[in-house]
Design an enzyme around this catalytic site. Structure first.
Site, short mmCIF file in Angstrom:
data_model
loop_
_atom_site.label_atom_id
_atom_site.label_comp_id
_atom_site.label_asym_id
_atom_site.label_seq_id
_atom_site.Cartn_x
_atom_site.Cartn_y
_atom_site.Cartn_z
N GLY A 122 0.83 -1.21 0.00
CA GLY A 122 0.00 0.00 0.00
C GLY A 122 0.86 1.25 0.00
CB ILE A 192 16.22 -8.02 20.23
CG1 ILE A 192 14.82 -7.50 19.88
CG2 ILE A 192 16.63 -9.15 19.30
CD1 ILE A 192 14.66 -7.01 18.46
CD GLU A 211 24.35 -1.50 24.89
OE1 GLU A 211 23.52 -2.29 24.39
OE2 GLU A 211 24.37 -0.28 24.63
N GLY A 278 18.37 -1.90 17.64
CA GLY A 278 17.17 -1.07 17.53
C GLY A 278 16.48 -1.26 16.18
CG ASP A 319 6.95 -0.96 16.28
OD1 ASP A 319 6.36 -0.80 17.37
OD2 ASP A 319 7.70 -1.92 16.05
CG HIS A 451 -0.07 -18.19 51.87
ND1 HIS A 451 1.21 -17.68 51.81
CD2 HIS A 451 0.02 -19.38 52.52
CE1 HIS A 451 2.04 -18.52 52.40
NE2 HIS A 451 1.35 -19.57 52.84
P1 FAD Z 1 4.59 -4.46 12.57
O1 FAD Z 1 4.31 -5.59 13.47
O2 FAD Z 1 5.97 -4.29 12.06
O3 FAD Z 1 3.57 -4.62 11.37
C1 FAD Z 1 3.58 -3.79 10.26
C2 FAD Z 1 3.08 -4.56 9.06
O4 FAD Z 1 2.92 -3.65 7.97
C3 FAD Z 1 4.03 -5.64 8.56
O5 FAD Z 1 3.32 -6.81 8.26
C4 FAD Z 1 4.64 -5.05 7.30
O6 FAD Z 1 5.02 -6.03 6.36
C5 FAD Z 1 3.47 -4.22 6.80
N1 FAD Z 1 3.83 -3.12 5.89
C6 FAD Z 1 4.86 -2.24 6.00
N2 FAD Z 1 4.81 -1.36 4.97
C7 FAD Z 1 3.75 -1.70 4.20
C8 FAD Z 1 3.18 -1.18 3.02
N3 FAD Z 1 3.70 -0.11 2.43
N4 FAD Z 1 2.09 -1.80 2.49
C9 FAD Z 1 1.55 -2.89 3.11
N5 FAD Z 1 2.04 -3.40 4.24
C10 FAD Z 1 3.11 -2.82 4.78
N6 FAD Z 1 6.73 -6.29 21.55
C11 FAD Z 1 6.07 -6.63 22.67
O7 FAD Z 1 5.18 -5.87 23.11
N7 FAD Z 1 6.33 -7.80 23.34
C12 FAD Z 1 7.27 -8.66 22.90
O8 FAD Z 1 7.49 -9.70 23.53
C13 FAD Z 1 8.00 -8.33 21.73
N8 FAD Z 1 8.95 -9.17 21.25
C14 FAD Z 1 9.60 -8.84 20.10
C15 FAD Z 1 10.59 -9.71 19.64
C16 FAD Z 1 11.30 -9.41 18.49
C17 FAD Z 1 12.36 -10.36 18.01
C18 FAD Z 1 10.98 -8.23 17.76
C19 FAD Z 1 11.70 -7.90 16.49
C20 FAD Z 1 10.00 -7.36 18.21
C21 FAD Z 1 9.31 -7.65 19.39
N9 FAD Z 1 8.35 -6.80 19.90
C22 FAD Z 1 7.67 -7.11 21.06
C23 FAD Z 1 7.97 -5.53 19.23
C24 FAD Z 1 6.69 -5.74 18.41
O9 FAD Z 1 6.89 -6.78 17.49
C25 FAD Z 1 6.33 -4.44 17.68
O10 FAD Z 1 6.25 -3.39 18.61
C26 FAD Z 1 5.00 -4.59 16.97
O11 FAD Z 1 5.04 -5.63 16.03
C27 FAD Z 1 4.61 -3.29 16.27
O12 FAD Z 1 3.40 -3.45 15.60
P2 FAD Z 1 3.06 -2.66 14.25
O13 FAD Z 1 1.75 -3.18 13.80
O14 FAD Z 1 3.22 -1.21 14.50
O15 FAD Z 1 4.20 -3.06 13.23
P1 NAD Z 2 16.80 -1.77 21.93
O1 NAD Z 2 16.66 -0.33 21.68
O2 NAD Z 2 16.04 -2.42 23.02
O3 NAD Z 2 18.35 -2.11 22.21
C1 NAD Z 2 19.35 -1.82 21.30
C2 NAD Z 2 20.67 -1.79 22.07
O4 NAD Z 2 21.72 -1.72 21.13
C3 NAD Z 2 20.79 -0.57 22.99
O5 NAD Z 2 21.20 -0.98 24.26
C4 NAD Z 2 21.85 0.28 22.28
O6 NAD Z 2 22.62 1.04 23.17
C5 NAD Z 2 22.67 -0.78 21.59
N1 NAD Z 2 23.42 -0.30 20.43
C6 NAD Z 2 23.03 0.59 19.50
N2 NAD Z 2 23.99 0.74 18.56
C7 NAD Z 2 25.00 -0.09 18.91
C8 NAD Z 2 26.26 -0.40 18.34
N3 NAD Z 2 26.66 0.18 17.22
N4 NAD Z 2 27.05 -1.30 18.97
C9 NAD Z 2 26.64 -1.90 20.13
N5 NAD Z 2 25.46 -1.64 20.70
C10 NAD Z 2 24.64 -0.75 20.11
O7 NAD Z 2 16.52 -2.45 20.52
P2 NAD Z 2 16.33 -3.98 20.12
O8 NAD Z 2 16.80 -4.88 21.19
O9 NAD Z 2 16.89 -4.09 18.75
O10 NAD Z 2 14.76 -4.09 20.04
C11 NAD Z 2 14.00 -3.27 19.13
C12 NAD Z 2 12.66 -2.96 19.66
O11 NAD Z 2 11.86 -4.13 19.74
C13 NAD Z 2 12.71 -2.37 21.04
O12 NAD Z 2 12.21 -1.06 21.00
C14 NAD Z 2 11.86 -3.21 21.90
O13 NAD Z 2 10.92 -2.47 22.63
C15 NAD Z 2 11.13 -4.13 20.93
N6 NAD Z 2 11.15 -5.46 21.55
C16 NAD Z 2 10.39 -5.66 22.65
C17 NAD Z 2 10.44 -6.87 23.29
C18 NAD Z 2 9.61 -7.07 24.52
O14 NAD Z 2 8.71 -6.29 24.76
N7 NAD Z 2 9.87 -8.11 25.30
C19 NAD Z 2 11.24 -7.89 22.81
C20 NAD Z 2 12.01 -7.65 21.70
C21 NAD Z 2 11.95 -6.42 21.06
#
Ligand code: FAD
Ligand code: NAD
Length: 475
Positions: A122, A192, A211, A278, A319, A451
């Site tokens: 889209g 992550i 880190e 990130g 996001d 408890h």
């Molecule tokens: P997304 O989930 O990224 O979804 C966006 C969708 O839009 C995707 O399907 C993408 O393909 C689609 N899209 C993009 N551009 C277009 C376009 N132009 N046209 C059509 N479709 C498009 N968060 C938590 O709260 N708890 C967790 O435990 C957690 N664990 C995580 C673990 C990992 C390894 C990672 C990477 C992230 C994790 N997160 C977690 C973060 C969480 O996944 C995101 O915050 C969440 O998915 C954001 O939702 P969203 O819908 O904004 O984006």
């Molecule tokens: P993050 O922002 O949590 O951590 C990235 C880390 O990389 C930071 O500590 C940063 O200082 C470090 N960093 C940045 N540049 C660097 C470099 N050049 N060399 C070494 N270290 C460097 O990001 P993430 O772990 O990639 O996760 C991405 C997002 O996904 C986060 O915002 C998180 O909220 C979301 N997420 C959430 C969950 C959860 O809710 N349990 C799980 C996975 C991911």
């Protein structure tokens, strides 16, 4: 299918698909466009969270923790396991099955709610127009009264350590390893890095996390972060702070990372590298020229508290916009926008968004850290209580960690809650509800906790805030 809608959502992740469902529940005509494509070429709704994030990572965290316990901890319970063996293929198959079930469920929900799920790309053209490109490249222009941008985020790539999809991978690649790396380098000790580093450590990798920052988990309460760092070190996770990665050389036998810290430059030879430094918003290519939708210098779509972009009837959530990158925050924004479009009252309470890190022990928090309370000039009190004397935690053989509550002295209100320990991600819900209802420490003290439960540590921490803990030393 007519090409005119009340609402078009671009993105079918946890921000987009709930927005589409809620809008349809309001009787609106809705399409949700999503271009997610899996490694095998198949397409599925659910975005990063369901396909390559929250769900598959939690599946592997659960399996790897069980494997680790069977190996290392069952003996304490008097359970002799003999030779515990890893079947990684079966573990990955279980994970894939959970993902398929959940992503498939979205298709069913769309059907039940009469949402048109459209797989393809889209692009917002402005003025309620969306260009849709299907997987065969066929284009059509759709029209909507409201457009919700929910395109999500993608991993940030380091120029000095580019992804190659084999030895240097992003978080998605790290969820798909088909063998356990002997030595694993992780760049970034964020959420992550800690979660996926833990998975592969438990399954047998030697894990080194580099880190860049000098502070460990700066977003968490400092006391909790210190405890976490100590416990991860004890588990054998080698976390090197202040390590600035300068480059990577990949060869047949692995990757050599070079990094600099206060002691000079170092080489680190590993089999695989996960880069998790990130994520960045997927705004590139989403907006045609001249739509009027603005992005900031990092690519986040600019929105107000109600997720309005500033262009009439055009919204952005998840996001793609400011705030924590969390699935539950994304969902609440999507649902809020759908409700606002339908003329209902809706809001997101940005002060009360829980964070959970699903390591062992889990780390969870909501509201202010102690440093934030201090910085805000609040006259606060703190109640802490360890899991060590908690009967349930002892029975579980998981008594490390603590609960820490922060309250405003002026009115006794809870302003921050932090848990490190078993099931912290579940325990935090009570404290989220308490904060949402503006509960006081006294409310928590007067609430009866069953408890023996882990939640009794919350009760004791509330008592400790006023020097009244029954099973610990009050300080
Ligand atoms: P997304 O989930 O990224 O979804 C966006 C969708 O839009 C995707 O399907 C993408 O393909 C689609 N899209 C993009 N551009 C277009 C376009 N132009 N046209 C059509 N479709 C498009 N968060 C938590 O709260 N708890 C967790 O435990 C957690 N664990 C995580 C673990 C990992 C390894 C990672 C990477 C992230 C994790 N997160 C977690 C973060 C969480 O996944 C995101 O915050 C969440 O998915 C954001 O939702 P969203 O819908 O904004 O984006
Ligand atoms: P993050 O922002 O949590 O951590 C990235 C880390 O990389 C930071 O500590 C940063 O200082 C470090 N960093 C940045 N540049 C660097 C470099 N050049 N060399 C070494 N270290 C460097 O990001 P993430 O772990 O990639 O996760 C991405 C997002 O996904 C986060 O915002 C998180 O909220 C979301 N997420 C959430 C969950 C959860 O809710 N349990 C799980 C996975 C991911």
């Amino acid at each position: 299918m007519s090409d005119s809608y009340d609402v078009i959502v671009i993105g079918g992740g946890p921000a987009g698909y709930p927005a589409a469902i809620r809008a349809a529940q309001h009787g609106l005509k809705v399409a949700c466009i999503d271009d997610w494509q899996n490694y095998d070429g198949s397409r599925s709704f659910g975005g990063t969270c369901l396909n390559a994030g929250c769900i598959p990572s939690k599946a592997l965290l659960e399996s790897s923790e069980l494997f680790h316990r069977a190996h290392e901890e069952f003996g304490v319970h008097g359970i002799k396991t003999g030779g515990v063996e890893l079947d990684l293929a079966a573990m990955q198959k279980r994970k894939a099955g959970i993902v398929t079930q959940l992503t498939g469920g979205i298709g069913q929900l769309f059907k039940a709610n009469k949402v048109s799920g459209m797989q393809g790309r889209g692009r917002f053209l402005g003025d309620g127009k969306v260009e849709f490109t299907d997987p065969d490249g066929k284009q059509q222009t759709l029209q909507a009264k409201h457009v919700i941008l929910a395109a999500g985020s993608q991993p940030i790539e380091l120029k000095s350590v580019p992804f190659d999809g084999k030895q240097v991978v992003d978080s998605w690649g790290a969820l798909e390893f088909d063998t356990v790396p002997g030595k694993l380098g992780v760049i970034g000790a964020g959420v992550i890095g800690l979660e996926l580093g833990s998975v592969w450590k438990r399954l047998g990798s030697e894990v080194v996390i580099l880190e860049a920052m000098d502070t460990f988990l700066p977003m968490a309460d400092a006391q909790i972060a210190r405890d976490a760092q100590r416990q991860f070190k004890k588990q054998g996770l080698d976390i090197r702070l202040g390590a600035k990665v300068q480059g990577a050389k990949t060869g047949k036998s692995g990757v050599t990372l070079s990094y600099e810290d206060k002691d000079g430059t170092h080489d680190l030879k590993v089999d695989k590298v996960i880069v998790c430094v990130g994520r960045k918003p997927c705004s590139a290519g989403l907006l045609a020229e001249g739509t009027g939708v603005e992005t900031d210098e990092r690519g986040f779509v600019k929105v107000d508290e109600e997720c309005r972009t500033g262009v009439q009837n055009t919204w952005a959530v998840g996001d793609l916009v400011r705030g924590p990158m969390l699935a539950h925050k994304a969902t609440e924004e999507g649902v809020m926008v759908a409700d606002l479009i339908a003329g209902k009252i809706a809001e997101v309470n940005y002060e009360v968004i829980p964070s959970v890190i699903y390591t062992a022990p889990e780390i969870a928090w909501v509201g202010k850290t102690e440093a934030q309370a201090k910085e805000a000039g609040i006259d606060y009190k703190v109640g802490t209580f360890p899991f060590a004397p908690n009967g349930r935690a002892k029975a579980m053989e998981q008594a490390a960690g603590m609960v820490k509550l922060i309250a405003n002295k002026r009115d006794d209100s809870l302003i921050g809650a932090h848990v490190i320990g078993p099931m912290a991600g579940e325990l935090i819900s009570e404290l989220v509800v308490a904060m949402e209802f503006q509960a006081s420490i006294e409310d928590l003290q007067r609430t009866i906790h069953a408890h023996p439960t882990l939640a009794e540590a919350i009760h004791e921490a509330a008592l400790a805030a006023d020097g009244k803990a029954l099973h610990g030393i009050n300080k």
